[in-house]
Design an enzyme around this catalytic site. Structure first.
Site, PDB file in Angstrom:
ATOM      1  N   HIS A 157      38.542  28.572  79.877  1.00 58.32           N
ATOM      2  CA  HIS A 157      39.748  29.785  79.884  1.00 58.32           C
ATOM      3  C   HIS A 157      39.636  30.265  81.022  1.00 58.32           C
ATOM      4  O   HIS A 157      38.532  30.934  81.411  1.00 58.32           O
ATOM      5  CB  HIS A 157      39.464  30.579  78.517  1.00 58.32           C
ATOM      6  CG  HIS A 157      40.460  31.612  78.246  1.00 58.32           C
ATOM      7  ND1 HIS A 157      41.157  31.932  77.137  1.00 58.32           N
ATOM      8  CD2 HIS A 157      40.876  32.633  79.187  1.00 58.32           C
ATOM      9  CE1 HIS A 157      42.178  32.632  77.347  1.00 58.32           C
ATOM     10  NE2 HIS A 157      41.886  33.179  78.509  1.00 58.32           N
ATOM     11  N   HIS A 162      38.970  32.534  84.315  1.00 60.78           N
ATOM     12  CA  HIS A 162      38.673  33.796  84.666  1.00 60.78           C
ATOM     13  C   HIS A 162      38.014  34.141  85.635  1.00 60.78           C
ATOM     14  O   HIS A 162      37.592  32.995  86.527  1.00 60.78           O
ATOM     15  CB  HIS A 162      37.225  34.134  83.679  1.00 60.78           C
ATOM     16  CG  HIS A 162      36.262  32.840  83.662  1.00 60.78           C
ATOM     17  ND1 HIS A 162      36.453  31.691  82.922  1.00 60.78           N
ATOM     18  CD2 HIS A 162      35.160  32.843  84.406  1.00 60.78           C
ATOM     19  CE1 HIS A 162      35.251  31.094  83.131  1.00 60.78           C
ATOM     20  NE2 HIS A 162      34.455  31.633  84.111  1.00 60.78           N
TER      21      HIS A 162
HETATM   22  P1  AMP Z   1      31.954  29.923  84.296  1.00 59.38           P
HETATM   23  O1  AMP Z   1      30.758  29.414  84.798  1.00 59.38           O
HETATM   24  O2  AMP Z   1      32.621  30.474  85.431  1.00 59.38           O
HETATM   25  O3  AMP Z   1      32.677  29.121  83.225  1.00 59.38           O
HETATM   26  O4  AMP Z   1      31.391  31.450  83.761  1.00 59.38           O
HETATM   27  C1  AMP Z   1      31.454  31.593  82.481  1.00 59.38           C
HETATM   28  C2  AMP Z   1      30.809  32.797  82.006  1.00 59.38           C
HETATM   29  O5  AMP Z   1      31.102  33.383  80.771  1.00 59.38           O
HETATM   30  C3  AMP Z   1      29.464  33.059  82.392  1.00 59.38           C
HETATM   31  O6  AMP Z   1      28.912  33.976  83.325  1.00 59.38           O
HETATM   32  C4  AMP Z   1      28.944  33.445  81.068  1.00 59.38           C
HETATM   33  O7  AMP Z   1      27.704  34.239  81.150  1.00 59.38           O
HETATM   34  C5  AMP Z   1      30.062  34.358  80.195  1.00 59.38           C
HETATM   35  N1  AMP Z   1      30.403  34.263  78.897  1.00 59.38           N
HETATM   36  C6  AMP Z   1      30.008  33.331  78.261  1.00 59.38           C
HETATM   37  N2  AMP Z   1      30.090  33.698  76.840  1.00 59.38           N
HETATM   38  C7  AMP Z   1      30.440  34.848  76.893  1.00 59.38           C
HETATM   39  C8  AMP Z   1      30.906  36.016  75.904  1.00 59.38           C
HETATM   40  N3  AMP Z   1      30.738  35.850  74.498  1.00 59.38           N
HETATM   41  N4  AMP Z   1      31.085  37.277  76.580  1.00 59.38           N
HETATM   42  C9  AMP Z   1      30.843  37.494  77.715  1.00 59.38           C
HETATM   43  N5  AMP Z   1      30.634  36.727  78.734  1.00 59.38           N
HETATM   44  C10 AMP Z   1      30.447  35.483  78.475  1.00 59.38           C
HETATM   45 ZN    ZN Z   2      41.252  30.189  75.681  1.00 58.32          ZN
END
Ligand code: AMP
Ligand code: ZN
Length: 112
Positions: free
Chosen positions: A97, A99
Site C-alpha cells: 500500500h 507509502h
Molecule cells: P516498506 O519496506 O517500504 O514496504 O516499509 C513498510 C514499513 O511499514 C516498514 O518500515 C514497517 O516497519 C512499517 N510497518 C509495518 N506494519 C506497520 C504497522 N502496523 N504500523 C506502523 N508501521 C508498520
Molecule cells: Zn491498502
C-alpha cells in the site's frame, strides 16, 4: 483491500500513532523506526505502489509529498530529513500500500 495492513490502519482496525489525517491522506509513526523520527505518509485509498500510480493520482501524490516537510518540521527535524519510497519487491517494498517514509534525527540507518 481487506487483507491490506495499511487499509486496516485507515479503517481503524489496527492501531497506529497518527501524526496527520485529512480526507485523503493519513500519516502515522512507523512501528519499527530506523531514526528518532520515522513516519509513513499513505493515501487513504488503496494504491499498491508508486508503480501503480496513474495520472489520476497526480494531485494525491503532490498532497502526500507536500506533507513531508510539514511533518518533518512538526517532529522537530529542523536540520533536514530523508524521504524514501520503496517500490516493488526488488525495491524493498514489504507493505503493498503506497507509502512515503519520512525520517531523520539521531543516526539513521541507510537502507539501499
Ligand atoms: P516498506 O519496506 O517500504 O514496504 O516499509 C513498510 C514499513 O511499514 C516498514 O518500515 C514497517 O516497519 C512499517 N510497518 C509495518 N506494519 C506497520 C504497522 N502496523 N504500523 C506502523 N508501521 C508498520
Ligand atoms: Zn491498502
Amino acid at each position: 483491500m481487506s487483507d491490506c495492513i495499511f487499509c486496516k490502519i485507515v479503517a481503524g482496525e489496527i492501531p497506529s500513532t497518527k501524526v496527520y489525517e485529512d480526507d485523503e491522506v493519513l500519516a502515522f509513526n512507523d512501528i519499527h523506526p530506523f531514526a528518532r523520527v520515522h513516519c509513513l505518509i499513505i493515501p487513504k485509498m488503496h494504491v499498491a505502489s508508486l508503480a501503480d500510480c496513474a495520472p489520476e493520482h497526480q494531485a494525491l501524490l503532490g498532497r502526500m509529498l507536500l506533507l513531508a516537510p510539514r511533518l518533518a518540521k512538526e517532529q522537530g527535524l529542523d536540520a533536514g530529513f530523508k524521504t524514501l519510497v520503496n517500490t516493488g519487491r526488488g525495491g524493498g517494498q514489504e507493505v503493498f500500500h503506497l507509502h512515503i517514509h519520512v525520517f531523520g534525527g539521531g543516526d539513521p540507518v541507510r537502507r539501499t
